[in-house]
Write a protein that holds these residues in place. Structure first.
Motif, short mmCIF file in Angstrom:
data_model
loop_
_atom_site.label_atom_id
_atom_site.label_comp_id
_atom_site.label_asym_id
_atom_site.label_seq_id
_atom_site.Cartn_x
_atom_site.Cartn_y
_atom_site.Cartn_z
N VAL A 71 0.85 -1.19 0.00
CA VAL A 71 0.00 0.00 0.00
C VAL A 71 0.88 1.23 0.00
CG1 VAL A 71 -1.93 -1.12 1.18
CG2 VAL A 71 -0.16 0.04 2.53
N LEU A 120 -8.20 -5.28 4.37
CA LEU A 120 -7.70 -3.96 4.02
C LEU A 120 -8.79 -3.03 3.48
CD1 LEU A 120 -5.17 -2.19 3.84
CD2 LEU A 120 -4.81 -3.07 1.55
N ARG A 121 -9.58 -3.49 2.52
CA ARG A 121 -10.55 -2.61 1.86
C ARG A 121 -11.68 -2.16 2.79
NH1 ARG A 121 -10.02 -1.89 -3.57
NH2 ARG A 121 -8.63 -3.32 -4.69
N SER A 140 -8.39 2.97 7.52
CA SER A 140 -7.27 3.59 6.81
C SER A 140 -7.54 3.65 5.32
CB SER A 140 -5.98 2.82 7.08
OG SER A 140 -5.63 2.87 8.44
N TYR A 141 -8.14 2.60 4.78
CA TYR A 141 -8.46 2.59 3.36
C TYR A 141 -9.67 3.45 3.06
CZ TYR A 141 -9.63 0.86 -1.30
OH TYR A 141 -9.93 0.79 -2.64
N VAL A 146 -4.55 5.16 2.83
CA VAL A 146 -3.73 4.22 2.06
C VAL A 146 -4.43 3.91 0.73
CG1 VAL A 146 -2.65 3.10 4.05
CG2 VAL A 146 -4.78 2.17 3.12
N GLU A 147 -3.62 3.59 -0.25
CA GLU A 147 -4.09 3.10 -1.55
C GLU A 147 -3.27 1.86 -1.90
OE1 GLU A 147 -6.12 3.60 -4.12
OE2 GLU A 147 -7.24 5.37 -3.43
N LEU A 148 -3.91 0.87 -2.46
CA LEU A 148 -3.17 -0.28 -2.96
C LEU A 148 -2.29 0.15 -4.13
CD1 LEU A 148 -5.98 -2.94 -2.81
CD2 LEU A 148 -3.75 -3.20 -1.73
N ARG A 154 -11.63 7.92 -6.03
CA ARG A 154 -10.38 7.65 -5.32
C ARG A 154 -9.74 8.96 -4.86
NH1 ARG A 154 -6.68 4.03 -9.04
NH2 ARG A 154 -5.45 3.86 -7.11
#
Length: 386
Positions: A148, A190-191, A195-196, A201-203, A259
Motif C-alpha cells: 500500500v 484492508l478494503r 485507513s483505506y 492508504v491506496e493499494l 479515489r
C-alpha cells in the motif's frame, strides 16, 4: 467447500479457459454459478488457478497433460502437496489418481519449463537480463507482494502502520519507497479498514510508488497514461502541486474521481484534445502501455497470450507517446518514461531511440527495479532538453 472441492472448482475453471475464455471471465462465471462458495472459497480457488498460470509449463510437465485436471495435479506436485487426500472422490473432490497419473514425470532442466515462459520470450529475457534472467523468471512464478501507499498528505507512515495493526493488518516497511508498506497478514481486511476508507492508504506496488518518488519537483505534473490513476494520486500527495491525468481511453479513469475524493486530493482529468491547451507541464510522466512482463506474477495469463507482433506494436506506441509528451513538457521541465516491463526493447532501447530521434533532448536518469519480494519489475528514465 472442502479443499478437494476447491480443487475440483479450479479444474472446472481451467477447462473453461481451455475453450478460449479469459481467466477473469471464467472465474466470474464460476462464482455466479456457485453461490454456495464463500469469500474464502473464491479466494482459494482463484489462487489455485493463478498458481497454474504462473507455472503452466511446469504444471503440464509434472501433470503429464494440458487438461485442467492434469494442470492441477502438476502444480500441486510442484508445491510438494500430498495429492491423496485431495483426489479421493469423496464429496465434491476429484476422483483418485489413475495409475498413469500417479507416475511422476522426470525433472526437466530446460529453461522453457523451469522458467515457465513461452519459447520466443526466453532469448529476450536472456538478452535483457543477462545473469539475472533465471532469478527474474523464477520470481515471476511466485505470488506478488501486496503493498500500500501511505497518503502522506493526510497521515504519517508510522501512524498508518499502527492503525492497520489495530485493524488486524500486519505490515512491514518496504525498502523501495518511504511511502510503501508491504502487507504481511490480514490483506483481506484492508478494503474495509478505516485507513483505506478514509484515504490514508491506496493499494499500489512499491516499485510503482518509487517511480513517482523519483520524479523531480514541479508545480504542474501530468500523468500522461494515467489508467486507474494510481500514479496521479501519488503525485497529488506532494505539496503545492497541480496534477493532471490523461488516458487515451478515458474509461480507464472512471474510478479516479472517487479515489481522489477519498484521498482528499485534486486531480484534473484531461481529454486528449485538451492536453495542449493546458500545457506546458513541469513534469510529464509516461507510464506507457507495455508487455507487463515485470508484473506477470499478478497477471500471469498475459505471458501466455503475449506475442512477438504485439511487442513490436507496443514499441511503436511507446515511441509515439514519448514524442508527443515531449511537446507538452515545459522548456525547463522533465519528461519521464516508465514501464512495468523487464524487456530491454521496451526500456533502454526506447530511451535511446527517443534521444536519437530528438537531438534537443538528453537522458539524465534511469533505473531498473527488479522483480522480488519488495515489488514488481519496473524501468524508468528521465529526459531534459539540452
Amino acid at each position: 467447500m472442502t479443499p478437494g472441492a476447491r480443487i475440483s472448482a479450479a479444474i472446472e475453471i481451467l477447462n473453461t479457459m481451455a475453450d478460449g475464455v479469459p481467466a477473469e471471465q471464467a472465474l466470474t462465471r464460476w462464482a455466479r454459478g456457485s453461490r454456495y462458495a464463500g469469500s474464502k472459497d473464491r479466494a482459494a480457488v482463484r489462487d489455485h488457478v493463478f498458481d497454474v498460470l504462473r507455472q503452466r509449463r511446469l504444471a503440464a510437465h509434472l501433470g503429464a497433460g494440458e487438461t485442467g485436471r492434469a494442470l492441477m495435479i502438476g502444480v500441486l506436485r510442484a508445491q510438494g502437496v500430498d495429492l491423496g487426500p485431495l483426489f479421493n472422490g469423496q464429496g465434491h473432490a476429484p476422483l483418485p489418481l489413475s495409475e498413469d497419473e500417479a507416475t511422476v514425470a522426470d525433472a526437466r532442466s530446460d529453461p522453457a519449463v523451469l522458467w515457465n515462459l513461452p519459447d520466443w520470450i526466453i532469448p529476450l529475457f536472456q538478452a535483457s537480463l543477462g545473469a539475472r534472467a533465471d532469478t527474474v523468471a523464477q520470481a515471476l512464478q511466485s505470488r506478488a507482494p501486496i503493498s500500500v501507499r501511505v497518503n502522506t498528505a493526510q497521515a504519517s507512515v508510522a501512524n498508518v502502520a499502527q492503525a492497520l495493526a489495530e485493524a488486524g493488518i500486519e505490515t512491514r516497511a518496504n525498502d523501495l519507497c518511504e511511502t510503501a508498506l508491504t502487507v504481511t497478514a490480514g490483506e483481506r481486511k484492508l478494503r474495509n479498514s478505516d485507513s483505506y476508507l478514509h484515504g490514508d492508504v491506496e493499494l499500489q506496488d512499491a516499485a510503482s510508488q518509487a517511480v513517482v518518488a523519483a520524479l523531480p519537483a514541479g508545480t504542474r505534473m501530468l500523468d500522461y497514461c494515467a489508467g486507474g490513476g494510481g500514479k496521479a494520486l501519488a503525485m497529488a500527495a506532494r505539496r503545492d502541486v497541480s496534477v493532471f491525468a490523461h488516458d487515451i481511453d478515458p474509461r480507464r479513469m472512471i474510478d479516479l474521481p472517487a479515489r481522489a475524493e477519498r484521498a482528499g486530493a485534486t486531480v484534473k482529468q484531461l481529454e486528449t484534445d485538451a492536453l495542449e491547451g493546458a500545457a506546458p507541464y513541469d513534469v510529464v510522466l509516461c507510464d506507457a502501455p507495455c508487455s507487463g512482463s515485470g508484473s506477470w506474477r499478478r497477471s500471469p495469463e498475459g505471458k501466455w497470450t503475449f506475442t512477438a507482433s504485439r511487442l513490436e506494436e507496443l514499441t511503436h506506441i511507446q515511441d509515439k507517446i514519448l514524442d508527443h509528451a515531449a511537446t507538452l513538457t515545459a522548456e525547463t521541465g522533465a519528461l519521464a518514461y516508465a514501464t512495468c516491463s523487464v524487456l530491454q526493447s521496451e526500456n533502454e532501447d526506447r530511451a535511446a531511440a527517443f534521444v536519437a530521434r530528438n537531438s534537443g533532448w538528453k537522458q539524465v536518469f534511469s533505473q531498473r527495479f527488479e522483480v522480488d519480494s519488495q515489488g514488481d519489475g519496473f524501468f524508468t528514465a528521465h529526459f531534459k532538453r539540452v
